[in-house]
Design a protein around this motif. Sequence first.
Motif, short mmCIF file in Angstrom:
data_model
loop_
_atom_site.label_atom_id
_atom_site.label_comp_id
_atom_site.label_asym_id
_atom_site.label_seq_id
_atom_site.Cartn_x
_atom_site.Cartn_y
_atom_site.Cartn_z
N ALA A 1 43.31 17.67 49.12
CA ALA A 1 43.92 18.10 47.86
C ALA A 1 43.48 17.19 46.73
O ALA A 1 43.36 15.98 46.89
CB ALA A 1 45.44 18.09 47.99
N ALA A 2 43.20 17.79 45.58
CA ALA A 2 42.74 17.03 44.41
C ALA A 2 43.83 16.07 43.96
O ALA A 2 45.01 16.43 43.87
CB ALA A 2 42.37 17.97 43.28
N GLN A 3 43.43 14.84 43.71
CA GLN A 3 44.38 13.84 43.26
C GLN A 3 44.71 14.06 41.78
O GLN A 3 43.81 14.32 40.97
CB GLN A 3 43.79 12.44 43.44
N PRO A 4 45.95 14.02 41.43
CA PRO A 4 46.31 14.20 40.02
C PRO A 4 45.74 13.09 39.15
O PRO A 4 45.70 11.92 39.56
CB PRO A 4 47.84 14.16 40.04
N GLU A 5 45.23 13.45 37.98
CA GLU A 5 44.66 12.46 37.08
C GLU A 5 45.76 11.58 36.50
O GLU A 5 46.85 12.05 36.17
CB GLU A 5 43.90 13.15 35.94
N HIS A 6 45.44 10.28 36.39
CA HIS A 6 46.41 9.36 35.82
C HIS A 6 46.41 9.52 34.30
O HIS A 6 45.36 9.55 33.66
CB HIS A 6 46.06 7.92 36.19
N LYS A 7 47.59 9.60 33.73
CA LYS A 7 47.72 9.76 32.29
C LYS A 7 47.30 8.46 31.61
O LYS A 7 47.72 7.37 32.03
CB LYS A 7 49.16 10.11 31.93
N PRO A 8 46.44 8.55 30.58
CA PRO A 8 46.02 7.32 29.88
C PRO A 8 47.21 6.56 29.33
O PRO A 8 48.19 7.15 28.86
CB PRO A 8 45.13 7.86 28.74
N VAL A 9 47.12 5.25 29.39
CA VAL A 9 48.19 4.41 28.86
C VAL A 9 48.11 4.40 27.34
O VAL A 9 47.05 4.18 26.76
CB VAL A 9 48.06 2.97 29.39
N GLU A 10 49.21 4.69 26.68
CA GLU A 10 49.29 4.64 25.23
C GLU A 10 50.11 3.44 24.80
O GLU A 10 50.97 2.96 25.53
CB GLU A 10 49.90 5.94 24.68
N MET A 11 49.82 2.97 23.60
CA MET A 11 50.52 1.79 23.10
C MET A 11 52.02 2.03 23.02
O MET A 11 52.46 3.05 22.49
CB MET A 11 49.97 1.43 21.72
N ASN A 12 52.79 1.09 23.57
CA ASN A 12 54.24 1.19 23.48
C ASN A 12 54.83 -0.21 23.57
O ASN A 12 54.16 -1.17 23.96
CB ASN A 12 54.81 2.09 24.58
N GLU A 13 56.07 -0.33 23.21
CA GLU A 13 56.72 -1.63 23.09
C GLU A 13 56.98 -2.31 24.43
O GLU A 13 57.36 -3.49 24.48
CB GLU A 13 58.03 -1.49 22.33
N TYR A 14 56.77 -1.59 25.56
CA TYR A 14 57.05 -2.16 26.87
C TYR A 14 55.80 -2.78 27.52
O TYR A 14 55.90 -3.35 28.60
CB TYR A 14 57.63 -1.09 27.79
N ILE A 15 54.65 -2.65 26.85
CA ILE A 15 53.44 -3.27 27.38
C ILE A 15 53.53 -4.79 27.20
O ILE A 15 53.74 -5.27 26.09
CB ILE A 15 52.18 -2.72 26.67
N GLN B 1 43.65 -1.34 20.26
CA GLN B 1 44.82 -1.14 19.41
C GLN B 1 45.31 -2.48 18.85
O GLN B 1 45.32 -3.49 19.56
CB GLN B 1 45.95 -0.47 20.20
N PRO B 2 45.74 -2.51 17.58
CA PRO B 2 46.29 -3.75 17.03
C PRO B 2 47.60 -4.11 17.72
O PRO B 2 48.42 -3.22 18.01
CB PRO B 2 46.49 -3.42 15.55
N TYR B 3 47.78 -5.39 17.99
CA TYR B 3 48.97 -5.83 18.74
C TYR B 3 49.86 -6.77 17.94
O TYR B 3 51.08 -6.68 18.01
CB TYR B 3 48.53 -6.51 20.04
N LYS C 1 54.95 -0.96 18.72
CA LYS C 1 55.73 0.27 18.93
C LYS C 1 54.82 1.43 19.30
O LYS C 1 55.20 2.36 20.01
CB LYS C 1 56.50 0.60 17.65
N GLY C 2 53.56 1.38 18.80
CA GLY C 2 52.61 2.44 19.12
C GLY C 2 52.67 3.59 18.14
O GLY C 2 53.35 3.54 17.11
N GLY C 3 51.94 4.65 18.45
CA GLY C 3 51.86 5.80 17.55
C GLY C 3 50.87 5.54 16.43
O GLY C 3 50.02 4.65 16.50
#
Length: 229
Positions: free
Chosen positions: A25-39, A80-82, A110-112
């Motif tokens: 069975a095809a492995q589900p693709e991992h969703k790209p990590v987006e900038m967020n405050e928990y990184i 991304q700026p941090y 915060k991201g976005g």
Amino acid sequence: MTVKISNKIVGYRVKKADPEAAQPAAQPEHKPVEMNEYIERPDFLLGTTYKIKPPVAEHAMYITINDILLNEGTDHESRQPYEVFINSKSMEHFQWVIALTRVVSAVFRKGGDVTFLVEELRSVYDPNGGYFKKGGVFMPSLVAEIGAVIEKHLKAIGLIESEEMSEVTKRILAEKRAEFEATHTTATNDDKAGDYPPNATMCGKCSTKAVIVMDGCATCLSCGDSKCG
């Protein structure tokens, strides 16, 4: 279940396995990590430092913007700026500069879409009046110049698209400038005007004192904006 064969066997063949059923069975693709405050902040960040020397400050200011690399080594890799830091020997702006860097850094994490910060900072006007940078660019306040630095950085990492003039436009502006300087008597060069004719006026698009009038047409020698289209 047992099947009883009552008819005479006249031939046989081996049934091959279904190729589709055999494939895993095809492995589900991992969703790209987006900038967020928990990184969590990594131990190493890419950084760029910009130096500004506004006339409203006694000493130069050094603006450092650190970036985090997300999804490294994949098709979704992004920078991304941090966080942002501002250092200077000048202490008269210390409190609000520290407050500004903490707020801007929090928005980064915060991201976005963080590009809105540029317009917000560049629209801050000093009630005592702004100043001209070297090259004739007008800054309405020190905060606005910090916003201009952030804009420059976001363009460098690809979050804001740069509006580059074509080679043809650059050549036309160079010809216009040479013709203007040849036909107009230039007075002592004004330091505020920078590299542009001293009698040039302010451009409403790029805030640079670089607008000249030739043949009844006002044209900016810095960004190419023209009232004649």
